[in-house]
Design a protein around this motif. Structure first.
Motif, PDB file in Angstrom:
ATOM      1  N   LEU A 102       0.817  -1.215   0.000  1.00  0.00           N
ATOM      2  CA  LEU A 102       0.000   0.000   0.000  1.00  0.00           C
ATOM      3  C   LEU A 102       0.856   1.272   0.000  1.00  0.00           C
ATOM      4  O   LEU A 102       0.558   2.228  -0.712  1.00  0.00           O
ATOM      5  N   ALA A 130       0.797   3.863  -3.077  1.00  0.00           N
ATOM      6  CA  ALA A 130       0.397   5.238  -2.806  1.00  0.00           C
ATOM      7  C   ALA A 130       1.510   6.216  -3.180  1.00  0.00           C
ATOM      8  O   ALA A 130       1.251   7.273  -3.763  1.00  0.00           O
ATOM      9  N   VAL A 134       1.090   9.205  -5.946  1.00  0.00           N
ATOM     10  CA  VAL A 134       1.330  10.606  -5.576  1.00  0.00           C
ATOM     11  C   VAL A 134       2.432  11.198  -6.438  1.00  0.00           C
ATOM     12  O   VAL A 134       2.333  12.340  -6.897  1.00  0.00           O
TER      13      VAL A 134
END
Length: 102
Positions: free
Chosen positions: A13, A17, A21
């Motif tokens: 995760l 992420a 981003v």
């Protein structure tokens, strides 16, 4: 090692992420960056991203007296503080540009 699946899921995760981003932020910067500064931007962006990676991978070595859950709490607190600071900076910058008419 009952914590191993949770650790692997957290790594998955966090990595996903971070990639999302980075894609979003680089896309925005590349659309707003003047053409003659694209090379400089890419070099600085790569350096910052690599530096963050070095910090993350060196943390267990430097902070070897912390347990794994404590390290995750420490790093998540650092990420949370950074995100809060960036949001506050962006909010302040937006409000100042609205007030100045820019």
């Amino acid at each position: 090692m009952p914590w191993l699946p949770a650790l692997l899921a957290a790594h998955l995760l966090l990595g996903a992420a971070f990639s999302l981003v980075r894609i979003r932020s680089e896309t925005r910067f590349l659309t707003e960056c003047p053409t003659h500064l694209l090379g400089r931007f890419r070099a600085n962006s790569l350096f910052i991203t690599s530096f963050v990676g070095v910090v993350i991978f060196m943390t267990p070595t430097v902070c070897d007296h912390f347990s794994i859950p404590a390290l995750y709490q420490l790093l998540s607190a650092m990420v949370g503080m950074s995100a809060t600071a960036l949001l506050a900076f962006g909010w302040r910058q937006r409000n100042s540009s609205v007030r100045s008419g820019g």
